[in-house]
Design a protein around this motif. Sequence first.
Motif, PDB file in Angstrom:
ATOM      1  N   ASP A 230       0.855  -1.186   0.000  1.00 44.32           N
ATOM      2  CA  ASP A 230       0.000   0.000   0.000  1.00 44.32           C
ATOM      3  C   ASP A 230       0.891   1.235   0.000  1.00 44.32           C
ATOM      4  OD1 ASP A 230      -1.829   2.010   0.401  1.00 44.32           O
ATOM      5  OD2 ASP A 230      -3.013   0.895   1.859  1.00 44.32           O
ATOM      6  N   ASP A 231       1.052   1.835  -1.168  1.00 40.77           N
ATOM      7  CA  ASP A 231       1.952   2.978  -1.294  1.00 40.77           C
ATOM      8  C   ASP A 231       1.444   4.178  -0.518  1.00 40.77           C
ATOM      9  OD1 ASP A 231       4.247   4.334  -2.825  1.00 40.77           O
ATOM     10  OD2 ASP A 231       2.542   5.600  -3.371  1.00 40.77           O
ATOM     11  N   ALA A 232       0.146   4.438  -0.562  1.00 39.04           N
ATOM     12  CA  ALA A 232      -0.402   5.603   0.140  1.00 39.04           C
ATOM     13  C   ALA A 232      -0.218   5.472   1.645  1.00 39.04           C
ATOM     14  CB  ALA A 232      -1.883   5.765  -0.204  1.00 39.04           C
ATOM     15  N   ALA A 233      -0.434   4.269   2.192  1.00 41.98           N
ATOM     16  CA  ALA A 233      -0.250   4.070   3.629  1.00 41.98           C
ATOM     17  C   ALA A 233       1.206   4.245   4.032  1.00 41.98           C
ATOM     18  CB  ALA A 233      -0.747   2.680   4.027  1.00 41.98           C
ATOM     19  N   ALA A 234       2.123   3.761   3.188  1.00 38.56           N
ATOM     20  CA  ALA A 234       3.546   3.907   3.493  1.00 38.56           C
ATOM     21  C   ALA A 234       3.964   5.377   3.492  1.00 38.56           C
ATOM     22  CB  ALA A 234       4.380   3.111   2.489  1.00 38.56           C
ATOM     23  N   LEU A 235       3.526   6.121   2.469  1.00 40.89           N
ATOM     24  CA  LEU A 235       3.894   7.539   2.402  1.00 40.89           C
ATOM     25  C   LEU A 235       3.242   8.323   3.534  1.00 40.89           C
ATOM     26  CD1 LEU A 235       3.767   8.240  -1.445  1.00 40.89           C
ATOM     27  CD2 LEU A 235       5.760   7.802  -0.002  1.00 40.89           C
ATOM     28  N   ARG A 236       2.048   7.918   3.947  1.00 43.80           N
ATOM     29  CA  ARG A 236       1.399   8.594   5.072  1.00 43.80           C
ATOM     30  C   ARG A 236       2.212   8.422   6.348  1.00 43.80           C
ATOM     31  NH1 ARG A 236      -3.520  10.369   7.021  1.00 43.80           N
ATOM     32  NH2 ARG A 236      -3.971   9.835   9.192  1.00 43.80           N
ATOM     33  N   ARG A 237       2.686   7.193   6.586  1.00 45.50           N
ATOM     34  CA  ARG A 237       3.521   6.964   7.758  1.00 45.50           C
ATOM     35  C   ARG A 237       4.786   7.810   7.714  1.00 45.50           C
ATOM     36  NH1 ARG A 237       5.385   1.525  10.089  1.00 45.50           N
ATOM     37  NH2 ARG A 237       6.255   3.119  11.475  1.00 45.50           N
ATOM     38  N   LEU A 238       5.443   7.830   6.581  1.00 45.79           N
ATOM     39  CA  LEU A 238       6.675   8.617   6.451  1.00 45.79           C
ATOM     40  C   LEU A 238       6.399  10.102   6.647  1.00 45.79           C
ATOM     41  CD1 LEU A 238       8.100   6.687   3.386  1.00 45.79           C
ATOM     42  CD2 LEU A 238       9.142   6.720   5.656  1.00 45.79           C
ATOM     43  N   PHE A 239       5.303  10.579   6.087  1.00 48.11           N
ATOM     44  CA  PHE A 239       4.935  11.997   6.192  1.00 48.11           C
ATOM     45  C   PHE A 239       4.702  12.396   7.645  1.00 48.11           C
ATOM     46  CE2 PHE A 239       1.357  14.992   6.525  1.00 48.11           C
ATOM     47  CZ  PHE A 239       1.933  16.125   5.971  1.00 48.11           C
TER      48      PHE A 239
END
Length: 360
Positions: A230-239
Amino acid sequence: MNERREPSLDGYPGDDRAEDHGAGTTVAARCDTLPAPPGATIVVFGADGQARRPAPSAGKAPLAGKGEIAWWFVAGPHGVALVPFAAAPELGLRLAFVIDTADPRLARQRFDLFLSSEVAGQAGSLSLVDLAGRLEAALRAALAGGTLDLPPCTSLEEWQAFRAGLDELLYMRFGVTVDDCVPVELDDVDFAGVLRRRAAALAPTPVEAAPSAAVAASAAEPAAPVAGPDDAAALRRLFLELPEASRVLRLLPAPAFAARQAQLQRLALAALDVNTMPALAWAAPGRRRAFDEQRNLAAASAQAVRALDELWSALAQMKVAGGGDDELDRILANCECHLAVRRGNAGGASIHTDSASPHP
């Protein structure tokens, strides 16, 4: 001591409160228009990721503003059984913990950040089973990475060092405070099932030659999307978590000021990279990205999240034992590499695991 393997069935042995920690236990859940259970704490998340804890109103739904979502959570105490080593499923740790109370020194509580970045975007509730699985995964990763050590025939000094590191890791990573942690022997272990799962994981996938007609038909039709991370979930965590990791690192003592400033700058640039990351589905305006390329880029963002988890573990170890700047540099280099691949600036570099990473 008679313990069960399943975290969902764990409670306090010999205590009639064990039923409260049964299979249906919910630690947190979304409650935009519903009142929270008695004794629960309310957390309201804004669209920008900020969180606040309003005072609960008995029998009333939380007051969430426009673009906000409300969650409740039960502080505990909670009890679970964790297995530190997958190769020894009969050896466990009985863990009793509570979720941290509001710290006035922090703008955002660590459990609130965990709930917002890892849970709220993917599910409507957090069960004790799910939370126990996340705690166990973090524990195993720290043991595999060397930031925690639990050797055979552990001495009292080694156990105390392990407990200090575990307490700090779980607080820094999840915002939970460990009340008690004791080794136990888990008696309900399906060893045959463990061996079957290992054999299935190691078995090669059979590849059958497709008929030429089927190949021609598949070539004529557009490819279907391939399931991947899940790319969106990964980027959300990083953000959400990279700025908090930078804040934690800034509070730790530094052996060299210039080196610590360079590390903080690299974290800030990584956060900026995430904030300006191009969309996954589009290679250019009006031109969609191929599905296999999307899968590779999503795998890169998932690897960046793994580096983020390593970063939290390293920060916890640095807070307890000090040092660790070389390990921190390695983790930052891996995170930068995976973010570069996700952005598409790595010249078609393939996704590596840690064992094959160009950064030792």
